[in-house]
Design an enzyme around this catalytic site. Structure first.
Site, PDB file in Angstrom:
ATOM      1  N   GLU A 170      -1.511  -8.969   4.739  1.00 16.93           N
ATOM      2  CA  GLU A 170      -1.207  -9.068   6.060  1.00 16.93           C
ATOM      3  C   GLU A 170      -2.531  -9.087   7.120  1.00 16.93           C
ATOM      4  O   GLU A 170      -2.512  -9.172   8.385  1.00 16.93           O
ATOM      5  CB  GLU A 170      -0.222  -8.086   6.765  1.00 16.93           C
ATOM      6  CG  GLU A 170      -0.658  -6.775   6.843  1.00 16.93           C
ATOM      7  CD  GLU A 170      -0.746  -5.683   5.668  1.00 16.93           C
ATOM      8  OE1 GLU A 170      -0.824  -6.616   4.467  1.00 16.93           O
ATOM      9  OE2 GLU A 170      -0.950  -4.820   5.442  1.00 16.93           O
ATOM     10  N   CYS A 202       0.840  -1.219   0.036  1.00 22.95           N
ATOM     11  CA  CYS A 202      -0.014  -0.039   0.062  1.00 22.95           C
ATOM     12  C   CYS A 202       0.927   1.392   0.138  1.00 22.95           C
ATOM     13  O   CYS A 202       1.546   1.616  -0.798  1.00 22.95           O
ATOM     14  CB  CYS A 202      -1.290  -0.006   1.269  1.00 22.95           C
ATOM     15  SG  CYS A 202      -2.263   1.010   1.120  1.00 22.95           S
ATOM     16  N   HIS A 243      -3.601  -5.703   0.964  1.00 21.80           N
ATOM     17  CA  HIS A 243      -3.058  -6.132   2.351  1.00 21.80           C
ATOM     18  C   HIS A 243      -3.155  -7.561   2.775  1.00 21.80           C
ATOM     19  O   HIS A 243      -3.986  -7.844   3.452  1.00 21.80           O
ATOM     20  CB  HIS A 243      -3.771  -5.171   3.461  1.00 21.80           C
ATOM     21  CG  HIS A 243      -3.557  -3.849   3.178  1.00 21.80           C
ATOM     22  ND1 HIS A 243      -2.455  -3.160   3.952  1.00 21.80           N
ATOM     23  CD2 HIS A 243      -4.218  -2.743   2.672  1.00 21.80           C
ATOM     24  CE1 HIS A 243      -2.588  -1.854   3.678  1.00 21.80           C
ATOM     25  NE2 HIS A 243      -3.466  -1.624   2.885  1.00 21.80           N
TER      26      HIS A 243
END
Lengths: 231, 79
Positions: A205, A86, A203
């Protein structure tokens, strides 16, 4: 694998990233303040998401000038692994560590929703726990994720196999409808020429535990941990 | 010495902001509005007194920080 997460002022996804990395590696990553100048003994440097320096001037433009960037550049030149997610992707392009730029989303809307990514190649440290062509889900949250590069650069990226992920339908079709931010050729993530620097907008994660709603992002971190275990 | 650096998206780089503004102007009843492009104007106060040197410094600043040469072009003027 010893991982470091670089913290710039205005970054807000460093803790999500730390959780994902700790899950995979079994120990806490080092958090490195942007004013630090050394990254000794680190295998993987992560630039997380957020809004460094309030996105002033251009997303990532200020962070790309931070003192830590010289150490990140040296780490990358030595063949170290770097991942920008990002805002981290935006910073890597602003710093010239990855080609192209991230423009305002074509819709002008801030996109906060899930998207699907097709894995373009699985023979990298980042993607080795996925299959080539596999589709996985990832949350996205950005206003400037519209990947742009001139046609020569895009042709080179494709020719050299440096496209990491593309926005796809859940079935794996690459079409306009799946390309929510308007990125050139549906590109969601790219590698540097040595395949050791990765930048991507979504993302992974944030999907590493069933409590987060899924584990689609977990293979990325498990794969990295395994690939860099010997490093 | 005061410098004005104007940064614009290069031709061919999509400017959705400009497009939205164009549509809004048409919606307001302004006729004949063609392509709209949005850029940035950056005003700088420099200690330099030589206009040629000031302009050169401004161009260097633009290349290094004020503009992203992948997507933008710039113009430096002594105000």
């Amino acid at each position: 694998m010893r991982a470091a997460i670089v913290v710039f002022p205005g970054i807000n996804r460093e803790r999500d990233m730390a959780i994902a990395l700790e899950r995979a590696t079994g120990h806490k990553p080092r958090l490195v303040w942007h004013k630090e100048t050394a990254l000794d003994g680190i295998d993987l440097v992560v630039l997380p998401g957020g809004f460094s320096h309030g996105d002033y001037l251009r997303c990532g433009a200020m962070a790309a000038q931070a003192p830590i960037m010289a150490a990140i550049r040296t780490h990358a030149e030595r063949g170290g692994h770097v991942m920008g997610v990002c805002n981290g992707f935006q910073i890597l392009t602003e710093a010239g560590l990855l080609p192209g730029a991230l423009l305002r989303n074509a819709s002008l809307r801030f996109l906060s929703q899930d998207c699907h990514l097709r894995v373009e190649r699985a023979d990298t440290a980042f993607a080795c726990h996925y299959q080539s062509g596999q589709v996985f889900r990832a949350p996205m949250a950005h206003g400037d994720g519209n990947y742009f590069a001139d046609d020569d650069t895009l042709d080179r990226l494709e020719g050299e196999g440096l496209v990491a992920f593309r926005y796809a339908t859940p079935e794996g079709t690459i079409d306009r409808a799946a390309n929510l931010n308007g990125s050139a050729r549906n590109i969601a993530g790219i590698y540097a020429s040595n395949l050791r620097v990765l930048g991507l907008m979504p993302h992974p994660e944030d999907l590493v535990d069933p409590l987060m709603g899924g584990t689609d992002g977990k293979p990325l971190f498990d794969g990295l941990t395994q690939a860099l275990a010997a490093a | 010495m005061k410098l004005v650096v104007t940064v614009m998206l290069k031709a061919g780089v999509l400017d959705p902001q400009g497009k939205a503004i164009g549509q809004a102007l048409t919606g307001l009843g302004f006729e004949g509005v063609g392509e709209v492009r949005v850029g940035k104007r950056i005003e700088l106060e420099l200690a330099e007194t030589d206009p040629v040197a000031a302009e050169a410094a401004g161009a260097e600043m633009a290349r290094k920080l004020l503009a992203n040469m992948v997507i933008e072009s710039f113009k430096v003027e002594v105000a």
